[in-house]
Design a protein around this motif. Structure first.
Motif, short mmCIF file in Angstrom:
data_model
loop_
_atom_site.label_atom_id
_atom_site.label_comp_id
_atom_site.label_asym_id
_atom_site.label_seq_id
_atom_site.Cartn_x
_atom_site.Cartn_y
_atom_site.Cartn_z
N UNK A 130 -9.26 -5.92 11.21
CA UNK A 130 -8.31 -5.75 10.12
C UNK A 130 -8.81 -4.65 9.19
N UNK A 131 -7.87 -3.88 8.62
CA UNK A 131 -8.24 -2.82 7.69
C UNK A 131 -7.71 -3.16 6.31
N UNK A 132 -8.36 -2.63 5.29
CA UNK A 132 -7.84 -2.74 3.93
C UNK A 132 -6.91 -1.56 3.69
N UNK A 133 -5.83 -1.82 2.96
CA UNK A 133 -4.84 -0.79 2.70
C UNK A 133 -4.70 -0.61 1.19
N UNK A 134 -4.81 0.62 0.73
CA UNK A 134 -4.69 0.91 -0.69
C UNK A 134 -3.50 1.84 -0.90
N UNK A 135 -2.54 1.38 -1.67
CA UNK A 135 -1.31 2.14 -1.92
C UNK A 135 -1.37 2.86 -3.25
N UNK A 136 -0.62 3.93 -3.33
CA UNK A 136 -0.48 4.67 -4.58
C UNK A 136 0.83 5.44 -4.55
N UNK A 137 1.22 5.93 -5.72
CA UNK A 137 2.39 6.79 -5.79
C UNK A 137 3.63 6.17 -6.39
N UNK A 138 3.58 4.89 -6.69
CA UNK A 138 4.75 4.26 -7.30
C UNK A 138 4.93 4.70 -8.74
N UNK A 139 6.05 4.34 -9.31
CA UNK A 139 6.30 4.68 -10.70
C UNK A 139 7.77 4.62 -11.05
N UNK A 140 8.10 5.23 -12.17
CA UNK A 140 9.46 5.28 -12.68
C UNK A 140 10.07 6.64 -12.34
N UNK A 141 11.27 6.61 -11.78
CA UNK A 141 11.95 7.85 -11.43
C UNK A 141 13.44 7.70 -11.74
N UNK A 142 14.08 8.80 -12.06
CA UNK A 142 15.50 8.76 -12.37
C UNK A 142 16.32 8.73 -11.09
N UNK A 143 17.52 8.18 -11.16
CA UNK A 143 18.40 8.21 -9.98
C UNK A 143 18.58 9.63 -9.47
N UNK A 144 18.54 9.77 -8.16
CA UNK A 144 18.62 11.09 -7.54
C UNK A 144 17.29 11.76 -7.35
N UNK A 145 16.25 11.21 -7.92
CA UNK A 145 14.91 11.78 -7.83
C UNK A 145 14.21 11.43 -6.54
N UNK A 146 12.98 11.94 -6.41
CA UNK A 146 12.17 11.71 -5.23
C UNK A 146 10.81 11.15 -5.62
N UNK A 147 10.21 10.46 -4.64
CA UNK A 147 8.88 9.88 -4.85
C UNK A 147 8.21 9.78 -3.50
N UNK A 148 6.89 9.96 -3.48
CA UNK A 148 6.13 9.81 -2.24
C UNK A 148 5.07 8.73 -2.43
N UNK A 149 5.15 7.71 -1.59
CA UNK A 149 4.15 6.65 -1.59
C UNK A 149 3.09 6.95 -0.52
N UNK A 150 1.85 6.64 -0.86
CA UNK A 150 0.75 6.84 0.07
C UNK A 150 0.03 5.52 0.29
N UNK A 151 -0.44 5.33 1.51
CA UNK A 151 -1.21 4.13 1.85
C UNK A 151 -2.39 4.60 2.70
N UNK A 152 -3.59 4.36 2.23
CA UNK A 152 -4.78 4.80 2.95
C UNK A 152 -5.52 3.59 3.50
N UNK A 153 -5.78 3.63 4.79
CA UNK A 153 -6.50 2.54 5.46
C UNK A 153 -8.01 2.76 5.35
N UNK A 154 -8.74 1.65 5.31
CA UNK A 154 -10.20 1.73 5.13
C UNK A 154 -10.91 2.17 6.40
N UNK A 155 -10.20 2.15 7.53
CA UNK A 155 -10.81 2.57 8.77
C UNK A 155 -9.77 3.07 9.74
#
Length: 118
Positions: free
Chosen positions: A1-26
């Motif tokens: 099993x790997x640990x997963x760390x997410x980032x990139x969330x937040x507040x965005x206006x309708x019509x906007x864009x966002x990129x979420x990232x998830x990095x595995x420990x191995x």
């Protein structure tokens, strides 16, 4: 099993864009399915999109054409590119990795909040 760390969330206006990232420990291996799920308040967790090691993709009908799941094996990173965001995309987003070899092992991230609001 790997640990997963997410980032990139937040507040965005309708019509906007966002990129979420998830990095595995191995290393997640050569046979896998990675994906993103989301859970809005008082709703069940649902699949947003997934990508297999054979490059098969699946997307929820509500995000198809707007969201893209990608995996970078060199960085052990799974990403979710979200465009044309709508208020109904507001939810906690979870990264998921299912390693298929030598045995099936599933891992979840801790979740990251995405809020779409003006």
């Amino acid at each position: 099993q790997v640990s997963l760390v997410e980032s990139g969330g937040g507040l965005v206006q309708p019509g906007g864009s966002l990129r979420l990232s998830c990095v595995a420990s191995g290393n997640i291996g050569s046979l896998y399915v990675v994906g993103w799920y989301r859970q809005a308040p008082e709703k069940r967790r649902e699949l947003v999109g997934s990508l297999s090691s054979s490059n098969t993709t699946r997307y929820s009908g509500s995000v198809k054409g707007r969201f893209t799941v990608a995996a970078d094996e060199t960085k052990n990173e799974i990403s979710l590119q979200m465009t044309n965001l709508k208020p109904e995309d507001t939810a906690v987003y979870y990264c998921n990795v299912v390693q298929l070899s030598p045995e099936r092992v599933e891992s979840w991230g801790q979740g990251t909040q995405v809020t779409v609001s003006s």
